[in-house]
Design an enzyme around this catalytic site. Structure first.
Site, PDB file in Angstrom:
ATOM      1  N   ASP A  67       0.826  -1.207   0.000  1.00  0.00           N
ATOM      2  CA  ASP A  67       0.000   0.000   0.000  1.00  0.00           C
ATOM      3  C   ASP A  67       0.862   1.259   0.000  1.00  0.00           C
ATOM      4  OD1 ASP A  67      -2.554   1.435   0.212  1.00  0.00           O
ATOM      5  OD2 ASP A  67      -1.802   1.969   2.198  1.00  0.00           O
ATOM      6  N   ASP A  70       2.419   1.572  -3.922  1.00  0.00           N
ATOM      7  CA  ASP A  70       1.635   1.596  -5.160  1.00  0.00           C
ATOM      8  C   ASP A  70       1.493   3.001  -5.733  1.00  0.00           C
ATOM      9  OD1 ASP A  70      -0.142   2.430  -3.180  1.00  0.00           O
ATOM     10  OD2 ASP A  70      -1.719   0.995  -3.712  1.00  0.00           O
ATOM     11  N   ASP A  88      -7.227   2.353  -4.960  1.00  0.00           N
ATOM     12  CA  ASP A  88      -6.391   2.415  -3.768  1.00  0.00           C
ATOM     13  C   ASP A  88      -7.221   2.759  -2.534  1.00  0.00           C
ATOM     14  OD1 ASP A  88      -3.759   2.426  -2.417  1.00  0.00           O
ATOM     15  OD2 ASP A  88      -4.167   4.558  -2.182  1.00  0.00           O
ATOM     16  N   ASP A  92      -8.008   0.271   0.551  1.00  0.00           N
ATOM     17  CA  ASP A  92      -7.583   0.731   1.885  1.00  0.00           C
ATOM     18  C   ASP A  92      -8.665   0.459   2.921  1.00  0.00           C
ATOM     19  OD1 ASP A  92      -5.161   1.629   0.910  1.00  0.00           O
ATOM     20  OD2 ASP A  92      -5.648   3.765   1.085  1.00  0.00           O
TER      21      ASP A  92
END
Length: 190
Positions: A67, A70, A88, A92
């Site tokens: 994470d 990226d 994303d 998350d």
């Protein structure tokens, strides 16, 4: 914006440049890294549920690392786009939920409840920012953002203090949510 995000992120991204260069040359899509990170978090959450803390820590740390890289990879590739940002943010939320749900399902009643409260307030922190941005306002304030929550959880797993980590995540998320509500009210009341 938290200290970790403001001060440490630029240093982190400088230090991972060789990895980003390697991934960029290999034409790795940042969205693949995003989804791989979610898979790592799901696996780590399963190990957390099973009380297999070493493997839980390993996979959750890999998920957190994915994470963290990226977006940097997308910026390096010049492939930063709205879909990647959307994906994303969506992953998350799942990544925030899975470990806390695993703890809740595998804990006695009090810490099961605390874990769910930590999840709700963590989501509140993220939602407050997203909603403010949807209304055209930037809301990057708060003491305890996502990186702090993840580091706290990982440290709690590593040192065998998951209950303490949950309490810190709950309290930190609650304080950050209040900070964001207060900041938004001040900005929109002018």
């Amino acid at each position: 914006m938290s200290y970790l995000v403001r001060e440490l992120k630029p240093h982190f991204e400088r230090n991972i440049q060789p990895l980003l260069t390697l991934l960029s040359k290999a034409h790795v899509d940042p969205n693949v890294i995003t989804l791989l990170g979610l898979v790592f978090v799901i696996v780590g959450s399963f190990f957390l549920y099973m009380h297999t803390y070493f493997w839980s820590f390993v996979f959750l740390a890999l998920g957190g690392f994915a994470d963290a890289i990226d977006g940097a990879l997308a910026r390096k590739n010049g492939s930063k786009n709205e879909f990647g940002a959307f994906l994303d943010s969506l992953t998350d939320r799942f990544s925030d939920a899975f470990p806390l749900i695993a703890i809740s399902l595998s804990s006695e009643k009090l810490f099961s409840f605390i874990s769910l409260l930590a999840l709700v307030f963590s989501f509140g922190v993220s939602y407050a920012r997203a909603r403010a941005e949807g209304l055209g306002h930037e809301l990057k304030v708060g003491l305890f953002e996502r990186p702090e929550r993840w580091i706290t959880l990982l440290l709690g797993i590593l040192i065998g203090a998951i209950e303490l980590a949950l309490m810190v995540i709950l309290l930190g998320s609650f304080i950050t949510l209040i900070q964001r509500v207060y900041a938004f009210k001040n900005r929109t009341s002018r």
